[in-house]
Design a protein around this motif. Structure first.
Motif, PDB file in Angstrom:
ATOM      1  N   ILE A 265       0.873  -1.168   0.000  1.00 47.49           N
ATOM      2  CA  ILE A 265       0.000   0.000   0.000  1.00 47.49           C
ATOM      3  C   ILE A 265       0.914   1.223   0.000  1.00 47.49           C
ATOM      4  O   ILE A 265       1.623   1.471   0.975  1.00 47.49           O
ATOM      5  CB  ILE A 265      -0.930   0.028   1.239  1.00 47.49           C
TER       6      ILE A 265
ATOM      7  N   ASN B  62      -0.059   4.560  -0.749  1.00 48.44           N
ATOM      8  CA  ASN B  62      -0.669   5.809  -0.298  1.00 48.44           C
ATOM      9  C   ASN B  62      -2.140   5.582   0.023  1.00 48.44           C
ATOM     10  O   ASN B  62      -2.816   4.819  -0.662  1.00 48.44           O
ATOM     11  CB  ASN B  62      -0.537   6.880  -1.385  1.00 48.44           C
ATOM     12  N   VAL B  63      -2.601   6.253   1.074  1.00 47.98           N
ATOM     13  CA  VAL B  63      -4.013   6.246   1.437  1.00 47.98           C
ATOM     14  C   VAL B  63      -4.368   7.672   1.814  1.00 47.98           C
ATOM     15  O   VAL B  63      -3.712   8.272   2.660  1.00 47.98           O
ATOM     16  CB  VAL B  63      -4.297   5.300   2.633  1.00 47.98           C
ATOM     17  N   HIS B  64      -5.372   8.236   1.153  1.00 46.98           N
ATOM     18  CA  HIS B  64      -5.784   9.593   1.495  1.00 46.98           C
ATOM     19  C   HIS B  64      -7.306   9.717   1.415  1.00 46.98           C
ATOM     20  O   HIS B  64      -7.962   8.936   0.738  1.00 46.98           O
ATOM     21  CB  HIS B  64      -5.087  10.643   0.611  1.00 46.98           C
TER      22      HIS B  64
ATOM     23  N   PRO C 130      -6.882   8.553   7.444  1.00 43.32           N
ATOM     24  CA  PRO C 130      -6.625   7.124   7.272  1.00 43.32           C
ATOM     25  C   PRO C 130      -5.189   6.764   7.669  1.00 43.32           C
ATOM     26  O   PRO C 130      -4.287   7.599   7.595  1.00 43.32           O
ATOM     27  CB  PRO C 130      -6.842   6.908   5.777  1.00 43.32           C
ATOM     28  N   LYS C 131      -5.004   5.530   8.096  1.00 43.83           N
ATOM     29  CA  LYS C 131      -3.678   5.035   8.472  1.00 43.83           C
ATOM     30  C   LYS C 131      -3.446   3.719   7.730  1.00 43.83           C
ATOM     31  O   LYS C 131      -4.192   2.759   7.904  1.00 43.83           O
ATOM     32  CB  LYS C 131      -3.608   4.827   9.980  1.00 43.83           C
ATOM     33  N   LYS C 132      -2.385   3.695   6.912  1.00 44.64           N
ATOM     34  CA  LYS C 132      -2.109   2.515   6.091  1.00 44.64           C
ATOM     35  C   LYS C 132      -1.131   1.570   6.779  1.00 44.64           C
ATOM     36  O   LYS C 132      -0.354   1.998   7.632  1.00 44.64           O
ATOM     37  CB  LYS C 132      -1.560   2.938   4.736  1.00 44.64           C
TER      38      LYS C 132
ATOM     39  N   GLU D 177       2.273  -0.331   7.087  1.00 45.95           N
ATOM     40  CA  GLU D 177       3.617   0.010   6.610  1.00 45.95           C
ATOM     41  C   GLU D 177       4.306  -1.167   5.928  1.00 45.95           C
ATOM     42  O   GLU D 177       5.051  -0.977   4.977  1.00 45.95           O
ATOM     43  CB  GLU D 177       4.473   0.518   7.776  1.00 45.95           C
TER      44      GLU D 177
ATOM     45  N   ILE E  27      -6.788  -1.032   7.159  1.00 48.94           N
ATOM     46  CA  ILE E  27      -6.622   0.402   7.005  1.00 48.94           C
ATOM     47  C   ILE E  27      -7.558   1.038   8.024  1.00 48.94           C
ATOM     48  O   ILE E  27      -8.772   0.857   7.967  1.00 48.94           O
ATOM     49  CB  ILE E  27      -6.961   0.870   5.575  1.00 48.94           C
TER      50      ILE E  27
ATOM     51  N   VAL F 281      -7.212   4.328  -1.932  1.00 43.21           N
ATOM     52  CA  VAL F 281      -6.101   3.434  -1.601  1.00 43.21           C
ATOM     53  C   VAL F 281      -5.299   3.179  -2.875  1.00 43.21           C
ATOM     54  O   VAL F 281      -5.848   2.715  -3.872  1.00 43.21           O
ATOM     55  CB  VAL F 281      -6.627   2.102  -1.028  1.00 43.21           C
TER      56      VAL F 281
ATOM     57  N   SER G 252      -1.905   1.216  -4.513  1.00 46.55           N
ATOM     58  CA  SER G 252      -1.023   0.085  -4.229  1.00 46.55           C
ATOM     59  C   SER G 252      -0.436  -0.477  -5.513  1.00 46.55           C
ATOM     60  O   SER G 252      -0.688   0.042  -6.600  1.00 46.55           O
ATOM     61  CB  SER G 252      -1.824  -1.017  -3.515  1.00 46.55           C
TER      62      SER G 252
END
Length: 128
Positions: free
Chosen positions: A60, A62-64, A72-74, A76, A87, A105, A107
């Motif tokens: 993953i 980037n997540v915005h 959001p928190k992806k 690592e 997520i 999301v 990826s």
């Protein structure tokens, strides 16, 4: 001539099979999380669960979200084939009114950009 055509056909078929790349695939348990009606200031954290159904690790990148009120928190670390990931999404429940936000999301999956959504309503008073 018949043998040449057969050899050519087998060669093209073998090349086509070899050319198929292995990829990561992301499958979400649910595409939309419904908060329902929640009280102002209540817990705004929800979790989107997904599985890598592909052949290579899923990264993953980037997540915005569509708004600064949603964070959001992806994950690592890469998600291995067959493994699940999460997520985490935190919505600011001090904002009263309807919730309709999109989380994008990105990826290395065969579908590189996927949109998931949250919805609901934050009420000023207590929820009955």
């Amino acid at each position: 001539m018949k043998n040449f055509l057969m050899l050519l056909f087998v060669g093209v078929l073998g090349f086509a099979v070899q050319a198929q790349e292995k990829t990561a695939k992301i499958e979400f348990k649910q595409q939309v999380i419904d908060y329902g009606e929640i009280a102002k200031g209540s817990d705004g954290v929800r979790v989107f669960e997904f599985t890598n159904t592909g052949d290579v690790p899923l990264v993953i990148s980037n997540v915005h979200s569509s708004c600064g009120c949603t964070i959001p928190k992806k994950p690592e670390a890469p998600i291995a084939p067959g493994a699940t990931g999460k997520i985490e999404v935190k919505y600011d429940t001090n904002r009263v009114g309807p919730i309709r936000k999109t989380i994008t999301v990105q990826s290395n999956a065969d579908t590189p950009t996927v949109a998931v959504k949250i919805k609901g309503k934050v009420l000023a008073g207590a929820v009955q």
